[in-house]
Design an enzyme around this catalytic site. Structure first.
Site, PDB file in Angstrom:
ATOM      1  CB  SER A 180      40.388  -8.501  34.924  1.00  0.00           C
ATOM      2  OG  SER A 180      39.648  -9.314  35.780  1.00  0.00           O
ATOM      3  CG  ASP A 190      36.459 -14.154  31.137  1.00  0.00           C
ATOM      4  OD1 ASP A 190      36.711 -14.761  32.200  1.00  0.00           O
ATOM      5  OD2 ASP A 190      36.832 -12.993  30.924  1.00  0.00           O
ATOM      6  CG  HIS A 195      40.013 -14.886  22.635  1.00  0.00           C
ATOM      7  ND1 HIS A 195      41.315 -14.470  22.760  1.00  0.00           N
ATOM      8  CD2 HIS A 195      39.794 -15.024  21.305  1.00  0.00           C
ATOM      9  CE1 HIS A 195      41.866 -14.364  21.565  1.00  0.00           C
ATOM     10  NE2 HIS A 195      40.958 -14.697  20.662  1.00  0.00           N
TER      11      HIS A 195
END
Length: 186
Positions: free
Chosen positions: A73, A140, A168
């Site tokens: 991130s 995400d 995911h």
């Protein structure tokens, strides 16, 4: 070879955040290949400002041509800026970007982190590591997959691979594919 994990914004205490301790343990189980896996608290963990994190990584942790950095991130943004700074004659052994962004996405906290205050030098970034691998989740909700796809498009080349992970999210849990890439590429 050594691995350095650069956490995301707000990931403190780092040893109980996300998949970081899992990866450190797995790397530790490979003493024939890796000398260490650095996982430590970062200064300024809730803002993760470039002006604080880059000097911390370069001066306190240290990087060399046998280092693989894994950034998650905001940590991936830090890795990208570190790659831009590497001397062409001494690229890192590798870089893994997990949930990377190329813009602040209109988020005030990301804007204050300083990483997105100027254009990316994609050529220097690509030259900053011998191998670069990127993961992004299609679900995400913090960093849209379009951000990851743009990074992948800009890094496309012989030393780069991109894994878009269906289903995911922001990679809060250990994922075997990360370890598989480390085992295969490094």
């Amino acid at each position: 070879m050594r691995v350095v994990i650069i956490p995301g914004m707000g990931c403190t205490p780092v040893h109980s955040s996300n998949w970081y301790s899992w990866l450190q343990t797995e790397i530790g189980n490979r003493p024939d290949r890796f000398s260490e896996c650095v996982l430590c608290e970062f200064p300024d963990p809730h803002a993760c400002k470039e002006s604080v994190w880059i000097p911390f990584v370069e001066n306190e942790i240290g990087l060399d041509d046998s280092t693989v950095v894994v950034g998650h991130s905001s940590g991936a943004a830090c890795v990208m800026r570190l790659l831009e700074r590497r001397p062409r004659s001494s690229p890192l052994r590798g870089a893994i970007l997990v949930a990377a962004a190329h813009t602040d996405m209109g988020d005030a906290d990301e804007r204050r982190s300083e990483y997105f205050s100027r254009p990316w030098d994609w050529t220097k970034l690509k030259e900053g590591a011998t191998q670069i691998h990127q993961f992004h989740g299609t679900e995400d909700y913090l960093i849209p997959v379009a951000e990851g796809r743009h990074v992948a498009e800009m890094l496309e080349g012989d030393n780069f691979e991109y894994d878009e992970m269906p289903g995911h999210t922001h990679f809060f849990r250990p994922f075997q594919q990360l370890l598989d890439v480390i085992d295969r590429r490094f």
